[in-house]
Write a protein that holds these residues in place. Structure first.
Motif, short mmCIF file in Angstrom:
data_model
loop_
_atom_site.label_atom_id
_atom_site.label_comp_id
_atom_site.label_asym_id
_atom_site.label_seq_id
_atom_site.Cartn_x
_atom_site.Cartn_y
_atom_site.Cartn_z
N ASP A 1 10.31 75.29 20.35
CA ASP A 1 11.29 74.73 19.35
C ASP A 1 11.25 73.11 19.10
N HIS B 1 11.77 77.44 25.18
CA HIS B 1 11.92 76.32 24.35
C HIS B 1 10.87 75.75 24.02
N ARG C 1 21.38 73.16 21.82
CA ARG C 1 20.68 73.45 20.78
C ARG C 1 21.58 74.15 19.80
#
Length: 338
Positions: free
Chosen positions: A109, A106, A74
């Motif tokens: 995200d 995460h 990422r």
């Protein structure tokens, strides 16, 4: 599912809708026939995502290292998907899909998609639906797909045929040099990772693995990386080695060879799944085998013939040589409809 709904589902997946993607993967897992036109619509969208498999024994830290890799990719601007396969209970059939609990950093995200899958009795460390799920994630535009297997033993090597790069995790104290010499799952590694490297015996484990790698005549020698997944130590080096392997795959043509083999395995698995669903052994046939009236090879040939999967002239041949099976389309003698 109506044709309009199928088209809508494919469009939503293409647009990056996580709920639509979750629906598609659920249909794949359930073997729902309505997924076929959806996957047909999505097929042209496949962009050749980079698929990285992570495997190793239970407790090796696969989920933690997977989470650390998500963070690293990422940071490099990649959209990342994770398929985490968990074991199913042989008694209740249920599964605790808990691998993503270790990846909660995460969860919010939008560039990360994490999906847990139950193995549903499938051997080899993966679920039967994994290849099709990987294809769906590729069509959804994810550049990197991480596939984390069930905790496996020495013989579970299916991930090697499902990924571009296979990462095998071991931990210090895995055993003596004899265990390393046995290899097994270690032989499928494109990168070997000694995780939990803050423990004693790390260097001894690295030495044993180096001795094993030295015996290999393969053109790619798997590098050995030491990591501490909980702190992120060594993860940058792991990404570098994965990048090296990715470049090597492209330079040598091995990437295309592996993907061709992967597609072949995927089609074969789907075809055999369809055949398996049609084969139900009647109690009467099984009883004749138990009573000694019929050999198991002859019974298998009789079953295949009864459902139109074996041409009658080959019945005696299949009884004598079990591997000589010729499949045909039951609706058209001599071949399948195109």
């Amino acid at each position: 599912m109506t044709q309009a709904n199928q088209a809508s589902l494919a469009e939503r997946v293409q647009a990056g809708d996580p709920r639509a993607l979750a629906r598609v993967i659920s249909l794949i897992e359930d073997g729902d026939g309505s997924i076929r036109p959806v996957m047909k619509e999505l097929a042209p969208l496949a962009a050749g995502a980079r698929v990285i498999g992570l495997t190793g024994s239970p407790g090796a830290g696969k989920s933690t290292v997977t989470g650390a890799l998500v963070k690293a990719f990422r940071s490099a601007g990649e959209r990342v998907a994770v398929l985490a396969v968990d074991p199913s209970s042989p008694f209740s059939g249920g599964a605790l899909l808990g691998d993503r609990v270790r990846m909660q950093d995460h969860a919010t995200d939008p560039g990360v998609y994490i999906r847990s899958m139950a193995s549903r009795g499938q051997l080899g460390g993966l679920a039967a639906a994994t290849p099709q799920a990987v294809r769906a994630l590729d069509c959804a535009g994810f550049g990197v797909i991480l596939v984390e297997t069930v905790g496996v033993g020495q013989a579970e090597v299916e991930i090697a045929s499902a990924a571009d790069s296979a990462v095998v995790l071991v931990v210090p104290g895995m055993g003596d040099s004899v265990q390393a010499a046995k290899a097994g799952v270690l032989e499928i590694a494109d990168v070997l990772v000694v995780n939990k490297a803050d423990r004693p015996d790390t260097q001894a484990t690295v030495r044993d693995l180096r001795n094993m790698v030295a015996l290999s005549s393969a053109p790619w020698k798997p590098p050995i990386v030491t990591t501490v997944g909980t702190t992120g130590d060594g993860i940058d080096d792991l990404v570098r080695q994965l990048d090296r392997h990715w470049e090597w795959l492209g330079e040598t043509g091995e990437r295309e060879r592996r993907r061709l083999a992967r597609a072949r395995d995927e089609v074969t698995a789907l075809a055999f799944g369809a055949v398996r669903d049609r084969l139900v052994v009647p109690d009467e046939l099984a009883a004749r085998v138990v009573a000694g009236e019929l050999g198991s090879h002859e019974a298998a040939a009789e079953l295949l013939t009864s459902v139109g999967l074996l041409q009658t002239p080959y019945t005696e041949r299949i009884a004598a040589t079990p591997v000589a099976i010729r499949l045909r389309c039951p609706t058209r003698p001599g071949g399948c409809r195109r």
